[in-house]
Design a protein around this motif. Sequence first.
Motif, PDB file in Angstrom:
ATOM      1  N   ILE A 105      43.395   8.909  -0.296  1.00 42.50           N
ATOM      2  CA  ILE A 105      43.697   7.478  -0.397  1.00 42.50           C
ATOM      3  C   ILE A 105      43.409   6.916  -1.784  1.00 42.50           C
ATOM      4  O   ILE A 105      43.452   5.701  -1.975  1.00 42.50           O
ATOM      5  N   GLU A 115      50.401   9.154   3.104  1.00 38.33           N
ATOM      6  CA  GLU A 115      49.883   7.999   3.825  1.00 38.33           C
ATOM      7  C   GLU A 115      50.799   6.791   3.581  1.00 38.33           C
ATOM      8  O   GLU A 115      51.238   6.568   2.448  1.00 38.33           O
ATOM      9  N   GLU A 141      41.328  -0.392   2.087  1.00 40.03           N
ATOM     10  CA  GLU A 141      40.346   0.261   2.971  1.00 40.03           C
ATOM     11  C   GLU A 141      41.037   0.881   4.179  1.00 40.03           C
ATOM     12  O   GLU A 141      41.729   0.204   4.933  1.00 40.03           O
ATOM     13  N   SER A 142      40.844   2.169   4.351  1.00 42.86           N
ATOM     14  CA  SER A 142      41.352   2.846   5.552  1.00 42.86           C
ATOM     15  C   SER A 142      40.443   2.476   6.721  1.00 42.86           C
ATOM     16  O   SER A 142      39.223   2.504   6.608  1.00 42.86           O
ATOM     17  N   THR A 143      41.050   2.128   7.868  1.00 42.65           N
ATOM     18  CA  THR A 143      40.237   1.597   8.956  1.00 42.65           C
ATOM     19  C   THR A 143      40.353   2.376  10.262  1.00 42.65           C
ATOM     20  O   THR A 143      39.361   2.828  10.809  1.00 42.65           O
ATOM     21  N   TYR A 185      41.968   5.340  11.566  1.00 41.06           N
ATOM     22  CA  TYR A 185      41.848   6.791  11.752  1.00 41.06           C
ATOM     23  C   TYR A 185      42.350   7.210  13.139  1.00 41.06           C
ATOM     24  O   TYR A 185      41.610   7.721  13.969  1.00 41.06           O
ATOM     25  N   PHE A 227      46.282  10.767  11.893  1.00 38.81           N
ATOM     26  CA  PHE A 227      45.663  10.960  10.585  1.00 38.81           C
ATOM     27  C   PHE A 227      44.907  12.284  10.556  1.00 38.81           C
ATOM     28  O   PHE A 227      45.026  13.066   9.598  1.00 38.81           O
ATOM     29  N   MET A 242      46.944   5.487  10.643  1.00 38.74           N
ATOM     30  CA  MET A 242      45.994   4.749   9.812  1.00 38.74           C
ATOM     31  C   MET A 242      46.479   3.319   9.672  1.00 38.74           C
ATOM     32  O   MET A 242      47.682   3.067   9.563  1.00 38.74           O
ATOM     33  N   TYR A 296      45.369  -0.221   7.323  1.00 45.09           N
ATOM     34  CA  TYR A 296      44.645  -0.547   6.099  1.00 45.09           C
ATOM     35  C   TYR A 296      44.418  -2.052   6.019  1.00 45.09           C
ATOM     36  O   TYR A 296      45.276  -2.842   6.402  1.00 45.09           O
TER      37      TYR A 296
END
Length: 787
Positions: free
Chosen positions: A336, A411, A457-459, A461, A465, A632, A634
Amino acid sequence: MSESFTHIGRPLPRKEDRRLLTGRGRYLDDIVVAGALHVCFVRSPHAHARIVSIDTEAARALPGVTGVYTGRDLAEWTTNLRLAPPIEGLQPVEMTTLPVDTVRFHGDLVACVVAEDRYVAEDAAELVEVEYDVLPAVADTASALAEGAPLVDDDLSSNLVSQQSFSAGDVARRRQEAHRVVEARFNLHRHTHVPLETRGCLADWDAGREHLTMQIGNQVPHPLRSQLAARLRLAESQVTVISPDVGGGFGQKIALYREELTVAALSRHLCRPVRWREDRMENLTAASHAREYHCATRASVDADGRILGLELDLTEDFGAYCFYPANYMARVVAMILTGPYRIADYAFEVKVALTNKCGNGPMRAPMAITSWVMDGTIEAVARELGLDPLDVRRVNALTQADLPHTMPTGEVLADITPLETLEGAAAAMDVADFRARQEEARAKGRYLGLGISTVVESTTYGSGFYKAAGIPGSGHEAAWVRIEPSGAVNASVGLMGTGQGYESPLSQAVADGLGVTPEDVRLHMGHTDIAPYGMGSRGGRGATAGGGTLYLCARKAQEKVLAIAAGMLNLNDPQGLRLRNGRVERQLEGVWQATGLTLPDVARRAYLDPTALPEGMTPGLDVSLAYDPPPMTYSNATHACEVEVDVATGRVRIDRYVVAEDCGTVLNPVVVRGQQQGAVAMGLSGALLEQVVYDETGQNLTATLADYMVATACELPNLEIVAMNTPNRTTPAGIKGMSEGGVMGAIGVIASAVSDALSPFGVVVEQMPISPQSLRAALRGKTPNTK
């Protein structure tokens, strides 16, 4: 607040605060079980050594001691942990519950004492005599990866436990085409989690039922139960995991650690309740550590600072043991990294090394270094080309026209607003005014700095993913909503809170999905016999996975309620009906009108008069649902801060801190603000103060809170939030999630601000923590450029 929601978005007080603030919380140490034995562990004083012999005679002879046990005993009662996911470049690893022959870090386990009380257990542990054959230790990645380095794990071919490469586009060609190739370096130091409540557990084996009850502060009760059952050779139906109130986790309370497995095995062996509570020194030296990355980037850029190609070399120090696949955290960072910027050609080389240190695990924002690395690279480009760093950010930032944007790693970014939050933060800080004040201050020998860091920010999952990343795991969540015959509403989800304040926002999600008030909803979490099997609390998935699943489940329950209500009103179908605050309403000529029916009326019909239900409908109002969110989601934000650096002492003072944040639909602003404040505090504390320090022999020099410093309110700034929230179009209720981005932004923005302040001296922050000592060393012998 969106007009489509009645309760989502309201700033309701946290439900759990009444009991927690009045001393009525129920933490592990509040749970008293008669006859419980206490465990104390004997730990290695060496970073690397063979265990020659263990003399337990004196310890066993101490009155009150039940027994002393070693790795050989635990090897009989438990299975080994083997991590061998089929990932190219990842060496399979295996560990025993307690070391049998070799200890691998200062604080490693050697033996355990069981006694009638904790004091006797600790005294007896001092009497255990261990003879060691001390071995050479590797205390950093350079030593670990050097040719002929001592092996941390004798079963591996080298200390390079994981290595992965990736390339998208043609970075070599971009280097040839570039106006300039700019290099930058970033070294993030070792941290640990320091939860207010250290680790601990209480295991109680019922020999008659052949059932283990494990009470433990843990973020993922169901996965923990699965691991515990497997390691004890039990069926999952023979294990119950209960998490009471938990005093902080931050990622440290996810794995099944060796101490906890040992306590469970001892309870089963002794047929007695057995408990353990870690002291602070054990927590700092032997619980788990995090971070410690060494990164280098090469950016191929044009004359305007536009990034044509980006290359990343990343090395992580993983410590001595792998409780997670060794590629896990570093792989997420690499995947990321490009985040808010428009970059198509990208390559990375990721190496993970074992060293003779405490093993690593996830810590709030495992990908925390990404924003510092990415924005630090942007600033390096600006310095090299003599451009304004804000303009270079603008040139490279993703715009709405670019979305959805597929990152080089595959992604997909959608429903984010990185350029908008960048402009929002810049406007809030009034950059032009700051630059004027900065020049005036420099003329007087004062050094102000402005930092900016944009976070994606990846949140969530989701399962997709993990599949794409080659990491074993599921990202689904499960929930149930049960309306009792009286109309009382119970709900449960597979999460477990560790201080986040879940009870109010999750109740709000249920309330809006079902059509009741949050006060009507009672939430049940942390008990594996009650909650459905879910993946627990980690990352920023509490809102998206947990809240989203509860919202969908409550909507499903509402459908049944309204179907029953339609029959009670002699209607053919529930069209035109809704449940609002527990009352059934009907829309007539565009106006919602009361029908006189309430949720208790419908519930009594569902349970107590099933023959009157619509044909084919089953009795009761008990609904369950599992939900696998997108691979994912974000959220994004831009952090900006103003600092002043005292060049004589190296002291950094933060004068102003602004966050322009887009975290989607907000379930509860009170809880979200608490998460924002806590995340920024953790990031700043880690960047400025916290550091796990080992010497060259592998001795931990920061084993107390006198040495491992944590920020207090005195060192932290007031936080100004500029809310710029937009919903996600693929998740229930538009939830995006948040909680870790504050750490990411804080690390990046403080490095940016300090580098800006010290730019007249040519000093750039490449190493954390940004301590007074490190700044004085960097400034030594330098004079400011007055041009």
